[in-house]
Motif scaffolding. Sequence first.
Motif, mmCIF file in Angstrom:
data_model
loop_
_atom_site.group_PDB
_atom_site.id
_atom_site.type_symbol
_atom_site.label_atom_id
_atom_site.label_comp_id
_atom_site.label_asym_id
_atom_site.label_seq_id
_atom_site.Cartn_x
_atom_site.Cartn_y
_atom_site.Cartn_z
ATOM 1 N N GLN A 1 -6.316 30.276 3.066
ATOM 2 C CA GLN A 1 -5.845 29.723 4.566
ATOM 3 C C GLN A 1 -6.658 29.989 5.727
ATOM 4 O OE1 GLN A 1 -2.606 32.753 3.739
ATOM 5 N NE2 GLN A 1 -3.262 33.952 5.864
ATOM 6 N N SER B 1 -3.306 21.902 6.031
ATOM 7 C CA SER B 1 -1.967 22.805 6.092
ATOM 8 C C SER B 1 -1.330 22.830 4.620
ATOM 9 C CB SER B 1 -0.996 21.949 7.033
ATOM 10 O OG SER B 1 -1.506 21.853 8.318
ATOM 11 N N ARG C 1 0.118 31.380 6.344
ATOM 12 C CA ARG C 1 -0.477 32.179 7.502
ATOM 13 C C ARG C 1 0.504 32.881 8.155
ATOM 14 N NH1 ARG C 1 -3.198 26.649 7.853
ATOM 15 N NH2 ARG C 1 -5.127 26.925 7.056
ATOM 16 N N ASP D 1 0.282 26.651 6.246
ATOM 17 C CA ASP D 1 0.594 27.092 7.488
ATOM 18 C C ASP D 1 1.638 28.105 7.386
ATOM 19 O OD1 ASP D 1 -0.807 25.220 8.834
ATOM 20 O OD2 ASP D 1 0.586 23.768 8.872
#
Length: 627
Positions: free
Chosen positions: A380, A387, A464, A461
């Motif tokens: 990430q 993404s 994260r 995404d």
Amino acid sequence: MALTAQQPARIKLFVSAHKPSQIPDGASIVPIQVGCANAPTLFDDMLHDDEGENISDLNPMYCELTAQYWAWKNADADYYGFCHYRRYFDFTDTQHQQNDYGEIIDEYIDEKTIAEYGLNDAAIARAVDGWDVITSPMNDTRLFGGFGDLKEHWEADAHLRLKDLRHMYDVLCARYPDYREDADAVLNGHTACFCNMFIMRREIFFDYCAWLFPLLDEFVQGWDHSRADVQTLRTPGHLSERLLNIYLTHRQRTGAGWKVKQLQCVHFEHPEPVGSLEPLDRNPRTVVPVIFAADNNYVPMLTTTIYSMLSNANPERFYDVIVLERDISDENKQTITDFLGEFDNATVRFHDVTHAVAGYELTTNNAHISVETYYRFIIQDALPFYSKILYLDSDLVVNGDVAELYDTPLGEHAIGAVRDIDFLGNLNMKDGIRAEYVAKQLGMKNPYDYFQAGVLVMNLDRMRDIHTVPEWLEIASQPGFIYNDQDILNMECEGEVTYLPYEWDVMHNCAGRVHGVFDFAPAEVFKAYMKSRQDPKIVHYAGFDKPWKNPWCDFGPLYWAYARKTPFSLQMMALLSGTEAPKSPEHHERAIREDSPIRKYADKVVPIGSKRREFLKVAARKLQGKK
């Protein structure tokens, strides 16, 4: 006389480098590329030693002295200092632990170590102010190999000739008869500062250079080096280390009265720049990013997996293949990229994650699981421009187009994966061991949602949002997990999973587990698995029974249909016969200088851990005024 606060000293610490390196940032830190006259590539972020008045072409003989000469002729400063791309002074007042060879060993040049060792303008100014000369620590050659004096130390190096040292001695004594006493004292003595690292006031530096370089020039003119090997050719560089000690000894003996001190030397084992990947210059809608993790030993298997994937890829899509690694050799990287170059709808890139995982205790509890399995936690951050990605283990073959897998909509979920039939089978065992483990260690609300992590579609995404990379790695450092990163992903991503059809991760029948473990799984799961075996899109050789160890294993012929076409097929066949790859000679960066013989002889004469070694270390600390 020290400069006042209103008149800060202009300090230039020249950092010699012959390869791209991570250099601390600061007005007083000046990177300079050496040997530019013969270099195929010039680095944009460094000075070049072939500009202005220079001796760059002599770098094969003079080593880092070409930077010293350049600074003498072209730079203006109050203090001139010199270190190397991997060796710096410790500019703090803190006494750091050093190894047996007088060096502080650290890994990376980053914000943490820059602060720890004062590699910034303010700390450098504080350390230099008021001193005339600063050198690296004085080392005792008796303690690092049992050399009685510097002549024995010189002679012990297989590439250095005692007659050359005598020649230099004769040149010195002929030019400067009053230096004979000091040359005798240094060469017959057993202490010296090495590495050609020093900082001098301008007047002293200019005087030293005007004394040193004519000596070396005269030596070279009378030196037969027509058949010298690469290391012997560096003799003038070695001589300069001894000459520095002779110069300082003479000037102090004859009343210079200089304020001289030693600073510890920091040796960074990984000074290379921390690389970063860039997005491809392509329409992102057509790109399928596929991430792998492997080490140098796993290159044949990695190549087989990638080859199988690209052999079944959609020619209308482009596959960005990224390998996370720490030690894959340049030769193997080139072989892989050359071989896979036949696929014009793919690119293969390598990303070194050494820095990203440094400082974490990453271990595994299974012999067939390597620490590379944790690399998926850093994706990430390593790929901030993606993404969504597809992650694949390297112990599988692909029989379908992974673009179909990558296109699986995840919505807000973090992971797309197949339920782990092995784990689910164990959950239904009467002993209750796995069920207890899930409850106590993983804390999963629904353990029957446990997925297999060898094939993952990852919503970066969302990943994260769940944890930062340090948080993921900190969890991974905790003990008690059976399946390591797979357990952690299941524990942290429960309820965040889109479940994929079984044909995308068909685990083979390792040690008869289909009818000994898998068939204990819930009936619908087992039926779906058995159906997927008829037309697998990915076969996963999870477990110890690998086709490169046992070609008769389940789906073994399928694996070898791909493996035999790779340039590493003979290596894999050697593994089948029980032949291990020969170990490459271990490379040690020398402590005193990169080509010093001290370490080689020291470990024989005073072995690490011996009482004699510990006694000599105490003596060395006393010699250097340390407790």
